[in-house]
Design a protein around this motif. Structure first.
Motif, mmCIF file in Angstrom:
data_model
loop_
_atom_site.group_PDB
_atom_site.id
_atom_site.type_symbol
_atom_site.label_atom_id
_atom_site.label_comp_id
_atom_site.label_asym_id
_atom_site.label_seq_id
_atom_site.Cartn_x
_atom_site.Cartn_y
_atom_site.Cartn_z
ATOM 1 N N GLN A 91 38.015 -71.773 24.698
ATOM 2 C CA GLN A 91 39.395 -71.260 25.222
ATOM 3 C C GLN A 91 39.453 -71.160 26.516
ATOM 4 O OE1 GLN A 91 41.177 -67.640 23.897
ATOM 5 N NE2 GLN A 91 42.877 -68.873 22.973
ATOM 6 N N TRP A 101 48.010 -76.302 24.875
ATOM 7 C CA TRP A 101 46.856 -75.294 24.468
ATOM 8 C C TRP A 101 47.147 -73.922 24.285
ATOM 9 C CZ3 TRP A 101 41.907 -77.160 23.049
ATOM 10 C CH2 TRP A 101 41.756 -78.904 22.899
ATOM 11 N N LEU A 132 48.257 -72.623 20.954
ATOM 12 C CA LEU A 132 47.166 -72.870 19.775
ATOM 13 C C LEU A 132 47.076 -71.507 19.050
ATOM 14 C CD1 LEU A 132 44.918 -75.724 20.691
ATOM 15 C CD2 LEU A 132 46.963 -75.861 19.595
ATOM 16 N N SER A 133 46.798 -71.225 18.030
ATOM 17 C CA SER A 133 46.280 -69.934 17.202
ATOM 18 C C SER A 133 44.700 -70.035 17.355
ATOM 19 C CB SER A 133 46.684 -70.096 15.584
ATOM 20 O OG SER A 133 45.979 -70.953 15.176
ATOM 21 N N GLU A 170 43.219 -72.586 15.097
ATOM 22 C CA GLU A 170 43.483 -73.892 15.506
ATOM 23 C C GLU A 170 42.285 -74.137 16.590
ATOM 24 O OE1 GLU A 170 44.300 -77.818 16.181
ATOM 25 O OE2 GLU A 170 44.625 -76.467 14.255
ATOM 26 N N TRP A 171 41.950 -73.040 17.349
ATOM 27 C CA TRP A 171 40.957 -73.140 18.608
ATOM 28 C C TRP A 171 39.705 -73.478 17.650
ATOM 29 C CZ3 TRP A 171 40.902 -73.987 23.730
ATOM 30 C CH2 TRP A 171 42.120 -73.621 24.167
ATOM 31 N N ARG A 195 39.020 -74.814 14.790
ATOM 32 C CA ARG A 195 39.191 -75.936 14.165
ATOM 33 C C ARG A 195 38.895 -77.123 14.956
ATOM 34 N NH1 ARG A 195 41.424 -80.354 13.442
ATOM 35 N NH2 ARG A 195 43.273 -80.041 14.874
ATOM 36 N N ARG A 196 39.258 -76.952 16.238
ATOM 37 C CA ARG A 196 38.923 -77.920 17.216
ATOM 38 C C ARG A 196 37.617 -78.033 17.511
ATOM 39 N NH1 ARG A 196 44.275 -79.438 20.493
ATOM 40 N NH2 ARG A 196 45.752 -79.237 18.914
#
Length: 168
Positions: free
Chosen positions: A20, A41, A44-45, A48-49, A51-52
């Motif tokens: 992040q 960006w 994003l939760s 989600e960070w 998941r990426r």
């Protein structure tokens, strides 16, 4: 500061805070170089960070400080799984020109080859001649151009598509 003082490693989903930090830094420092905006960006939760990071992301560290990043997005289709796209490429400004981008790319390529990937593709802004030159020096060839691929500050900017076949 030289590239030899840098450590590059594949980070895990548990290290999303590092990802992040460097990703938001990149988007703030070079907003015209990326298809995404910092606002995309920032929204994003944490989930989600994380998941990426299911796709490989490599971060360059100077001490504990992230100073560069490169990601690899593998094609999902079985007939295209030999291909991947280089994404999120960024090196902190004061470390450009010391070989760090090449070290990151070499790390990503070694990983790609170990995963059976034989072609890396990328998209780069036509307004980023230094990046285009770097990719050419590293064996990438232009394979296409997308007119008006992104709109930044109301201006359409072409995307240059490049690819490189990998060999061991």
């Amino acid at each position: 500061m030289s590239a030899s003082e840098i450590v590059i490693r594949h980070i895990s989903a548990d290290e999303f805070d590092i990802f992040q930090r460097i990703r938001l830094e990149a988007l703030r420092a070079e907003p015209s170089s990326f298809a995404s905006s910092v606002e995309d960006w920032e929204a994003l939760s944490d989930a989600e960070w994380r998941r990426r990071l299911s796709d490989p992301v490599f971060v360059a560290f100077r001490g504990n400080e992230p100073v560069g990043v490169m990601g690899l997005l593998r094609q999902r289709s079985s007939k295209m799984a030999h291909r991947a796209t280089l994404i999120m490429v960024y090196v902190r400004k004061e470390l450009r020109g010391v070989g760090l981008a090449k070290d990151l790319l070499d790390t990503v390529i070694a990983y790609a080859l170990s995963e059976g990937i034989v072609q890396i593709e990328l998209v780069v802004s036509s307004e980023n001649p230094k990046a285009i030159g770097f990719y050419r020096r590293e064996g990438f060839s232009q394979i296409g151009r997308i007119p008006g691929g992104v709109v930044h500050d109301g201006k359409e900017i072409d995307d240059i598509m490049m690819a490189r076949r990998l060999t061991r």
